[in-house]
Design a protein around this motif. Structure first.
Motif, PDB file in Angstrom:
ATOM      1  N   GLY A 263      39.985  41.128  49.263  1.00 32.78           N
ATOM      2  CA  GLY A 263      38.836  40.875  50.173  1.00 32.78           C
ATOM      3  C   GLY A 263      37.713  39.607  50.811  1.00 32.78           C
ATOM      4  N   SER A 264      38.450  38.624  50.033  1.00 36.73           N
ATOM      5  CA  SER A 264      38.036  37.662  50.385  1.00 36.73           C
ATOM      6  C   SER A 264      38.528  36.794  51.919  1.00 36.73           C
ATOM      7  CB  SER A 264      38.743  36.633  49.616  1.00 36.73           C
ATOM      8  OG  SER A 264      40.646  36.383  49.857  1.00 36.73           O
ATOM      9  N   SER A 265      37.637  36.259  52.324  1.00 34.74           N
ATOM     10  CA  SER A 265      37.645  35.337  53.356  1.00 34.74           C
ATOM     11  C   SER A 265      36.129  34.544  53.871  1.00 34.74           C
ATOM     12  CB  SER A 265      37.443  36.990  55.073  1.00 34.74           C
ATOM     13  OG  SER A 265      35.660  37.233  54.788  1.00 34.74           O
ATOM     14  N   SER A 266      36.548  33.925  54.588  1.00 42.89           N
ATOM     15  CA  SER A 266      35.651  32.963  54.929  1.00 42.89           C
ATOM     16  C   SER A 266      35.038  32.585  56.780  1.00 42.89           C
ATOM     17  CB  SER A 266      36.872  31.538  54.740  1.00 42.89           C
ATOM     18  OG  SER A 266      37.256  31.308  55.745  1.00 42.89           O
TER      19      SER A 266
ATOM     20  N   ILE B 268      38.242  42.196  58.392  1.00 43.43           N
ATOM     21  CA  ILE B 268      37.389  43.658  57.422  1.00 43.43           C
ATOM     22  C   ILE B 268      35.802  43.256  57.583  1.00 43.43           C
ATOM     23  CG2 ILE B 268      37.111  45.502  56.385  1.00 43.43           C
ATOM     24  CD1 ILE B 268      39.493  46.476  56.277  1.00 43.43           C
ATOM     25  N   ALA B 269      36.176  41.534  56.361  1.00 45.76           N
ATOM     26  CA  ALA B 269      34.874  41.120  56.186  1.00 45.76           C
ATOM     27  C   ALA B 269      33.854  40.719  57.186  1.00 45.76           C
ATOM     28  CB  ALA B 269      35.294  39.941  54.999  1.00 45.76           C
TER      29      ALA B 269
ATOM     30  N   TRP C 242      20.819  35.396  74.202  1.00 45.32           N
ATOM     31  CA  TRP C 242      20.350  36.571  72.683  1.00 45.32           C
ATOM     32  C   TRP C 242      22.031  36.665  72.487  1.00 45.32           C
ATOM     33  CZ3 TRP C 242      20.376  42.213  73.599  1.00 45.32           C
ATOM     34  CH2 TRP C 242      20.331  42.852  72.734  1.00 45.32           C
ATOM     35  N   VAL C 243      22.258  35.832  70.829  1.00 49.33           N
ATOM     36  CA  VAL C 243      23.284  36.219  70.622  1.00 49.33           C
ATOM     37  C   VAL C 243      23.124  37.118  69.436  1.00 49.33           C
ATOM     38  CG1 VAL C 243      25.540  35.439  69.300  1.00 49.33           C
ATOM     39  CG2 VAL C 243      24.482  34.472  70.895  1.00 49.33           C
ATOM     40  N   LEU C 244      23.745  38.569  68.918  1.00 46.76           N
ATOM     41  CA  LEU C 244      23.562  38.834  68.083  1.00 46.76           C
ATOM     42  C   LEU C 244      24.526  38.678  66.354  1.00 46.76           C
ATOM     43  CD1 LEU C 244      23.635  42.692  68.838  1.00 46.76           C
ATOM     44  CD2 LEU C 244      21.497  41.377  68.420  1.00 46.76           C
ATOM     45  N   SER C 245      24.054  37.748  65.773  1.00 45.52           N
ATOM     46  CA  SER C 245      24.473  37.257  64.385  1.00 45.52           C
ATOM     47  C   SER C 245      26.094  38.641  63.658  1.00 45.52           C
ATOM     48  CB  SER C 245      23.931  36.721  63.284  1.00 45.52           C
ATOM     49  OG  SER C 245      23.418  35.371  63.780  1.00 45.52           O
ATOM     50  N   ALA C 246      26.764  38.844  63.155  1.00 43.58           N
ATOM     51  CA  ALA C 246      27.625  39.496  62.603  1.00 43.58           C
ATOM     52  C   ALA C 246      29.156  39.086  62.566  1.00 43.58           C
ATOM     53  CB  ALA C 246      27.956  40.607  63.425  1.00 43.58           C
ATOM     54  N   CYS C 247      28.156  39.365  62.001  1.00 44.39           N
ATOM     55  CA  CYS C 247      29.885  38.740  61.365  1.00 44.39           C
ATOM     56  C   CYS C 247      31.370  38.278  62.046  1.00 44.39           C
ATOM     57  CB  CYS C 247      30.626  39.267  59.556  1.00 44.39           C
ATOM     58  SG  CYS C 247      31.411  37.928  58.955  1.00 44.39           S
TER      59      CYS C 247
END
Length: 364
Positions: free
Chosen positions: A46-49, A248-249, A17-22
């Motif tokens: 606030g940019s990120s990839s 943070i993103a 089971w893997v929860l997606s989140a960033c």
């Protein structure tokens, strides 16, 4: 895809089971050669990839406002090492005790694997990391920062039972990092840049002058910081002077949640930008936290001319004014958080000065 997961004994239950989140005031950040520029430093975009996943036994720790805990799970302490909520008052045990990240960062200036491993043993929270960020970075070297990101061995140990004191301990530079973001990148908000009293001799290294230059919030000097308010020291250490936007993103930070992003040197947690409008009420609205520093009213006669270097250029241009913002002189306050519903002293990264705490209030 980048992945973050917190290792836990409960992974036996959920293996499928893997929860997606960033640095001290104006010291220790030998990050660049002398430079002057009219371009602003420290812009926040606030940019990120990339994205991240959090594998957890009970709780998604990306800032959910839940204030309860699973009582049934707490009956077996061996299976409750990382619930996302503090197990007992006065302790941070149970919160991100099994945070692990090990993924390749394909950012053009990185091209290395980012590794951070947090664990809790006995009375301590331990971090082993290589200092490589887990998010996209700016270009390094650059005109304001001639240094290249490289691995830096990180091995620190913080207490699981932090104690708030009346003593303020200034950290940074040779005094040591004020804390670490969860990705293993250090927080070091001051710089080694300075000017003499006349303002005719300024350098972004060496810390020889009386007036200590700020990395962010001024336009006279360019420290080459990227959109994460970070840059690189001569030893290759990528570090944050302000809000780590990319991280943070990845943690899913937003105006709808408090986001725990790291741990301070005294063991207290660090949050990004948002806190409860009523520090003691988890049902109150979230608001942007502001620091309690204001520009000085009486400018020293020995300061370089404000017509050349506007107020805010130097650390001495700022003074703590209790009650003028939400936070104390170390950018912290006591209150409830999603992970600590019974209340805890905690710090904030803010968009206003001092951006990250320059001191800690806990016992070292």
């Amino acid at each position: 895809m980048n992945t973050v997961h917190k290792r836990s004994l409960l992974a036996v239950w959920v293996s499928m089971w893997v929860l997606s989140a960033c640095g001290g005031s104006g010291s220790g950040d030998d990050s660049s050669t002398q430079a002057q520029s009219s371009s602003p430093s420290g812009e926040v975009s606030g940019s990120s990839s990339g994205s991240a996943t959090v594998s957890d036994s009970t709780t998604d720790n990306t800032g959910d406002n839940s204030t309860g805990s699973d009582d049934s799970a707490s009956e077996d302490p061996e299976l409750n090492t990382d619930t996302g909520i503090a197990l007992t008052s006065g302790s941070t045990e149970g919160v991100l005790c099994n945070y692990f990240y090990n993924e390749f960062n394909d950012s053009a200036s990185v091209q290395m694997t980012s590794n951070a491993d947090w664990s809790c043993t006995g009375t301590t929270r331990q971090l082993t990391a290589n200092g490589i960020p887990d998010h996209q970075t700016g270009t390094f070297p650059n005109p304001g920062n001639p240094n290249t990101i490289s691995e830096t061995a990180v091995a620190i140990s913080y207490t699981l039972t932090p104690e708030q004191t009346d003593t303020v301990s200034t950290l940074g530079g040779p005094r040591g990092a004020t804390g670490y973001v969860l990705n293993g990148v250090k927080i070091d908000a001051n710089t080694a840049g300075s000017c003499d009293d006349a303002g005719n001799s300024c350098s972004l290294v060496g810390n020889t002058g009386n007036w200590h230059i700020e990395a962010l919030g001024q336009t006279s000097f360019d420290f080459g910081t990227d959109d994460n308010n970070a840059h690189v020291q001569p030893n290759g250490s990528y570090h944050y002077h302000g809000m780590p936007e990319g991280f943070i993103a990845m943690r899913g930070g937003s105006e709808s949640s408090m986001t725990l992003i790291g741990w301070a040197a005294d063991g207290f947690p660090i949050y990004a930008r948002y806190g409860y409008s009523d520090a003691q009420d988890a049902e109150s609205a979230l608001k942007v936290m502001t620091g309690s520093y204001q520009l000085v009213q009486n400018v020293s006669s020995s300061r370089p001319a404000t017509s050349v270097y506007a107020l805010g250029t130097f650390a001495q241009d700022w003074e703590y004014v209790a009650g003028s913002g939400d936070l104390d002189e170390c950018n912290g306050r006591y209150g409830v958080t999603p992970e600590f519903p019974q209340g805890i002293y905690h710090y904030y990264a803010t968009d206003t000065y001092p951006y990250f705490q320059r001191c800690v209030k806990g016992q070292l």
